[in-house]
Design a protein around this motif. Structure first.
Motif, short mmCIF file in Angstrom:
data_model
loop_
_atom_site.label_atom_id
_atom_site.label_comp_id
_atom_site.label_asym_id
_atom_site.label_seq_id
_atom_site.Cartn_x
_atom_site.Cartn_y
_atom_site.Cartn_z
N VAL A 31 -4.85 10.32 1.06
CA VAL A 31 -4.16 10.99 2.15
C VAL A 31 -2.66 10.82 1.90
O VAL A 31 -2.20 9.75 1.49
N PRO A 32 -1.86 11.88 2.07
CA PRO A 32 -0.41 11.72 1.87
C PRO A 32 0.12 10.61 2.77
O PRO A 32 -0.17 10.58 3.97
N HIS A 33 0.88 9.71 2.18
CA HIS A 33 1.37 8.58 2.96
C HIS A 33 2.62 7.98 2.34
O HIS A 33 2.94 8.25 1.18
N ASN A 34 3.31 7.20 3.12
CA ASN A 34 4.42 6.39 2.65
C ASN A 34 4.01 4.92 2.71
O ASN A 34 3.28 4.51 3.61
N PHE A 35 4.52 4.17 1.75
CA PHE A 35 4.23 2.74 1.62
C PHE A 35 5.55 2.03 1.43
O PHE A 35 6.41 2.47 0.66
N LEU A 36 5.74 0.93 2.16
CA LEU A 36 6.93 0.09 1.99
C LEU A 36 6.48 -1.36 1.91
O LEU A 36 5.60 -1.79 2.69
N LEU A 37 7.08 -2.11 1.00
CA LEU A 37 6.68 -3.50 0.78
C LEU A 37 7.91 -4.37 0.54
O LEU A 37 8.77 -4.04 -0.27
N THR A 38 7.99 -5.47 1.29
CA THR A 38 8.95 -6.53 1.01
C THR A 38 8.17 -7.82 0.82
O THR A 38 6.94 -7.83 0.91
N GLN A 39 8.86 -8.91 0.60
CA GLN A 39 8.16 -10.18 0.46
C GLN A 39 7.64 -10.69 1.80
O GLN A 39 6.88 -11.67 1.83
N ARG A 40 7.98 -10.00 2.90
CA ARG A 40 7.57 -10.47 4.22
C ARG A 40 6.60 -9.53 4.93
O ARG A 40 5.91 -9.96 5.86
N TRP A 41 6.53 -8.24 4.52
CA TRP A 41 5.69 -7.31 5.25
C TRP A 41 5.34 -6.08 4.41
O TRP A 41 5.95 -5.82 3.38
N PHE A 62 3.38 -10.86 6.79
CA PHE A 62 2.72 -11.87 5.97
C PHE A 62 2.89 -13.29 6.53
O PHE A 62 2.29 -14.23 6.01
N GLY A 63 3.71 -13.45 7.55
CA GLY A 63 3.93 -14.79 8.08
C GLY A 63 4.83 -15.58 7.16
O GLY A 63 5.64 -15.03 6.41
#
Length: 292
Positions: free
Chosen positions: A229-239, A188-189
């Motif tokens: 589609v089966p998937h994994n998702f990861l989220l932080t405040q930066r990416w 995300f910059g």
């Protein structure tokens, strides 16, 4: 919603014996294919709550613990921490490899784990992340082959693991690790994304994951019509990271969720670690994801 209150309510459930977290869990590192894997050896994953181990409970408490929201297959009575808007509820996870280890469930128990995240899900996740701070990660195991074990739609939140495959996104100029599976990410910059940004980024990354993963998962032929589609998702405040999955596990002892695909694998026994090493963890993750 307050960070100190969330932590205090989680800790109180650990102290009461309702939530299982191994204070003595060990971290074991292993190098394979130029990648550093971290095995979290924790007895919490091998434990099951009973009247004796779940602290002092009244008969009413025991009966409440068996209740579920309509349409849900997850018991949350006694574990709920707070509501997140009108759409989600934050609860303490029962079997934890992190402290705190939280679950963010849809208030509607009919929403399903094989469905893609929607704007409401991302709004709730971002709200909790904003409260907890930059050191936390939200993750989502979408679908049976994505590593989920329950149907009721939910995300999870833990303190961000150190030295995971995704850690390069936290440090400018750090080289991307050569993971053997397809993954797609967006940094995300220095400016925080708004909700429109998050929705767009997730949609774009999921399209890329779908392009390489559609029809390739173990149970693709039996997927419901509304399934992503089966998937994994990861989220932080930066990416944000999204990666397609083919299988949840290689065998009964070698499976991975979103955090496991980042090289941080929680296990209950040393024999599970030995099994991973025999397989070769890099090769195993290649089989669980979509190879490059």
């Amino acid at each position: 919603m307050d960070k100190s209150l969330i932590k205090a309510r989680f800790d109180s459930r650990v102290q009461a014996g309702l939530v299982f977290y191994d204070q003595e869990q060990r971290l074991i590192e292993y190098l394979d294919g130029g990648l550093k894997f971290q095995f979290l050896l924790t007895s919490a994953l091998a434990r099951k709550p009973t009247i004796q181990t779940a602290g002092a409970q009244t008969q009413q408490d025991i009966e409440l613990s068996q209740q579920k929201r309509e349409g849900s297959d997850i018991n949350t009575a006694g574990y709920e921490i707070c509501h997140v808007g009108r759409t989600h509820v934050l609860v303490a996870n029962k079997f934890c490899f992190a402290n705190p280890h939280l679950m963010l469930l849809t208030s509607d128990g009919h929403q399903r784990q094989y469905e893609p995240l929607n704007r409401g899900d991302l709004t709730a996740a971002w709200s909790v992340l904003t409260t907890l701070g930059d050191d936390y990660v939200t993750f989502f195991n979408c679908g049976r082959d994505g590593g989920c074990s329950r149907l009721h739609k939910h995300m999870q939140l833990i303190p961000k693991p150190k030295d995971s495959f995704a850690s390069f996104l936290d440090a400018d100029g750090t080289k991307e690790p050569n993971v053997p599976f397809q993954w797609f990410y967006q940094h995300f910059g220095h400016s925080k994304p708004d909700m429109d940004d998050l929705v767009t980024v997730y949609s774009d990354l999921l399209k890329q994951a779908t392009k390489v993963g559609e029809g390739r998962s173990e149970h693709a032929d039996s997927s419901p019509p509304s399934a992503a589609v089966p998937h994994n998702f990861l989220l932080t405040q930066r990416w944000m990271v999204v990666l397609p999955r083919r299988r949840a596990a290689v065998n009964k002892e070698a499976g991975a969720n979103a955090i496991g695909m980042m090289g941080v694998i929680a296990v209950a026994t040393q024999s599970e670690i030995d099994g991973w090493i025999r397989l070769g963890p890099a090769a195993a993750l290649t089989e669980l994801g979509v190879s490059k």
